[in-house]
Design a protein around this motif. Structure first.
Motif, short mmCIF file in Angstrom:
data_model
loop_
_atom_site.label_atom_id
_atom_site.label_comp_id
_atom_site.label_asym_id
_atom_site.label_seq_id
_atom_site.Cartn_x
_atom_site.Cartn_y
_atom_site.Cartn_z
N GLY A 1 -2.13 1.61 16.75
CA GLY A 1 -3.55 1.93 16.88
C GLY A 1 -3.84 2.96 17.95
O GLY A 1 -5.01 3.24 18.24
N GLY B 1 -5.22 3.38 5.00
CA GLY B 1 -5.50 2.29 5.92
C GLY B 1 -5.19 0.95 5.29
O GLY B 1 -5.22 0.80 4.07
N PHE C 1 -6.12 -3.35 6.03
CA PHE C 1 -6.88 -4.31 6.81
C PHE C 1 -6.43 -5.71 6.43
O PHE C 1 -6.64 -6.16 5.29
CB PHE C 1 -8.38 -4.14 6.55
N MET D 1 -0.65 8.24 16.35
CA MET D 1 -1.12 8.82 15.09
C MET D 1 -0.76 10.30 15.02
O MET D 1 -0.38 10.80 13.96
CB MET D 1 -2.63 8.61 14.99
N ILE E 1 -3.08 9.62 4.02
CA ILE E 1 -3.35 8.68 5.11
C ILE E 1 -4.03 7.46 4.50
O ILE E 1 -5.12 7.56 3.94
CB ILE E 1 -4.26 9.31 6.19
N MET F 1 -4.68 -1.63 14.62
CA MET F 1 -6.08 -1.36 14.91
C MET F 1 -6.23 -1.16 16.42
O MET F 1 -5.92 -2.05 17.20
CB MET F 1 -6.96 -2.51 14.44
N ARG G 1 0.82 -1.21 0.00
CA ARG G 1 0.00 0.00 0.00
C ARG G 1 0.86 1.26 0.00
O ARG G 1 0.49 2.28 -0.60
CB ARG G 1 -0.91 0.00 1.22
N ILE H 1 0.71 5.25 6.94
CA ILE H 1 0.00 3.99 6.73
C ILE H 1 -0.53 3.51 8.07
O ILE H 1 0.25 3.25 9.00
CB ILE H 1 0.93 2.92 6.11
N MET H 2 -1.84 3.40 8.18
CA MET H 2 -2.47 2.96 9.42
C MET H 2 -2.51 1.43 9.43
O MET H 2 -3.35 0.81 8.78
CB MET H 2 -3.87 3.55 9.53
#
Length: 435
Positions: free
Chosen positions: A322, A366, A368, A327, A364, A345, A184, A341-342
């Motif tokens: 998380g 995300g 999963f 952040m 930003i 969690m 990503r 890159i988040m």
């Protein structure tokens, strides 16, 4: 979608003696873990029966163990935990080819529908009908891998080379999260990266950032032992220990500031800075901005080699905790035009300084879980130890700090996995339950 199972007409295969009763570790409530007998059927069409050999304990597993919930997902029925697993094929269902009895496999435990538009685009990790082992999201719950045997679709079983251990193969699951994060982020060679959090996923994300060509990778954590581990074992090039707020509960504390709040230097270039913490949001943001500046100072170019304001931040920050404050630091530590890159969690609703991203065009993104990552992970493991120049991917086997034998030892494994050090003061990083 996934690997090496071809559908074909063939009769079921199985071992001469096929057990109908298996043992399973089953969670009935907070810390109420029981060893139970379950029955298992022959593998159905398209399935393999896998004797589970190794299962790593994930942070989400620990959350279920302690609270019978993970975030806002509350279990409503007994649940077997475990989703980082590997094992051997002991029975083969109808219409499966490409596998033999005794094959060693890593298990990709998220099962998407395979039919929706998202799945057809290859982003099956986002499938609304996804069933993920050991998660309470689907009802009835999809049971995890802490069982003697499980039946699993062949297309989500990935063959392993003989030299890859079952423990390393189990860690392909968190490695997949790291690979997906890098995919990503799309770093270019020569990029700089910051990783917030030095747990298993953070360490592997740092290693993947180095693998992708990042020249400097700084990793941060509140636990000095983990940061030191990251530097010593080559996961990151630089380390930084973030001081805990003085009001942090002792149950999670492993780093302490002294009475003056000043920092103490660690070996391998790791440092703990002085920092101010405040309960007000403005104070929190100022503290995060100060910490971000201290983190960036660890990799500041020598005098005369700065490239104007281009060195005011890293190209990519991977936030693997998380936590809201992390952040905040991530946004302040990322240069204009960079990416955050988040990965981790945690806090579902956060107050963020959005102007720090908006006015500096920080993307930003995300992530999963993962999609289409296991083949890449297996290739990385195959390439380990071949020598050559450049970065050498750290050993996944060495990340396993504690091993427990048998499902009956699961309770002790979960209790230890919730800690940062064992009774002897040794670092607890990855805890594995082996068959």
């Amino acid at each position: 979608m996934a690997p090496s199972a071809m559908m074909d007409e063939m009769a079921p295969m199985q071992l001469p003696v096929h057990a109908k009763s298996i043992s399973a570790s089953v969670l009935h409530g907070p810390r109420d873990l029981r060893l139970e007998a379950r029955s298992i059927e022959d593998p159905a069409v398209g399935e393999l029966q896998i004797a589970v050999k190794s299962t790593g304990i994930c942070g989400s597993d620990v959350s279920y163990y302690k609270k019978f919930a993970n975030g806002d997902l509350c279990a409503c029925a007994p649940l077997s935990l475990g989703h980082e697993s590997s094992g051997t094929v002991v029975a083969i269902g109808p219409h499966v080819s490409g596998f033999s009895i005794g094959d060693r496999v890593a298990l990709e435990v998220g099962l998407p529908c395979g039919q929706c538009g998202i799945c057809r685009k290859g982003r099956y990790n986002l499938c609304k009908k996804m069933r993920f082992r050991s998660s309470a999201k689907s009802v009835p719950h999809f049971q995890g891998t802490l069982q003697e045997r499980i039946n699993h679709p062949a297309i989500w079983c990935h063959k392993l080379p003989d030299h890859v251990s079952f423990d390393a193969a189990a860690l392909l699951e968190p490695l997949s999260v790291a690979i997906h994060a890098i995919n990503r982020a799309c770093p270019i060679p020569g990029s700089t990266a910051l990783v917030m959090g030095a747990g298993t996923v953070g360490l592997l994300t740092a290693a993947m950032a180095r693998q992708s060509g990042c020249t400097t990778v700084t990793i941060t954590d509140v636990d000095a032992g983990r940061v030191d581990y990251a530097i010593k074992h080559g996961f990151a090039t630089h380390g930084y220990v973030v001081p805990r707020p003085l009001h942090t509960s002792s149950s999670s504390s492993s780093i302490f500031t002294n009475s003056s709040g000043t920092s103490t230097p660690l070996e391998c270039g790791v440092m703990t800075p002085a920092s101010l913490f405040s309960n007000s949001i403005q104070g929190q943001l100022e503290g995060a901005k100060s910490l971000a500046a201290d983190i960036l100072a660890q990799t500041k170019p020598p005098p005369g080699l700065e490239f104007d304001d281009e060195d005011d931040g890293v190209d990519i920050t991977f936030e693997c905790t998380g936590k809201e404050v992390c952040m905040h630091m991530s946004l302040y530590a990322t240069r204009p035009g960079g990416k955050v890159i988040m990965v981790g969690m945690g806090t579902p609703i956060q107050t963020l300084p959005m102007s720090a991203a908006h006015l500096r065009e920080i993307d930003i993104l995300g992530i999963f879980r993962y999609a289409n990552t296991y083949p890449t992970g297996i290739r990385l493991l195959c390439a380990q130890g071949r020598g050559g120049t450049g970065f050498s991917f750290p050993s996944l086997d060495d990340m396993v700090t504690h091993r427990f034998q048998g499902l009956g030892a699961a309770k002790g494994a979960f209790e230890l996995a919730s800690r940062t050090v064992d009774d002897n003061g040794n670092l607890v990083l990855k805890v594995v339950i082996e068959a």
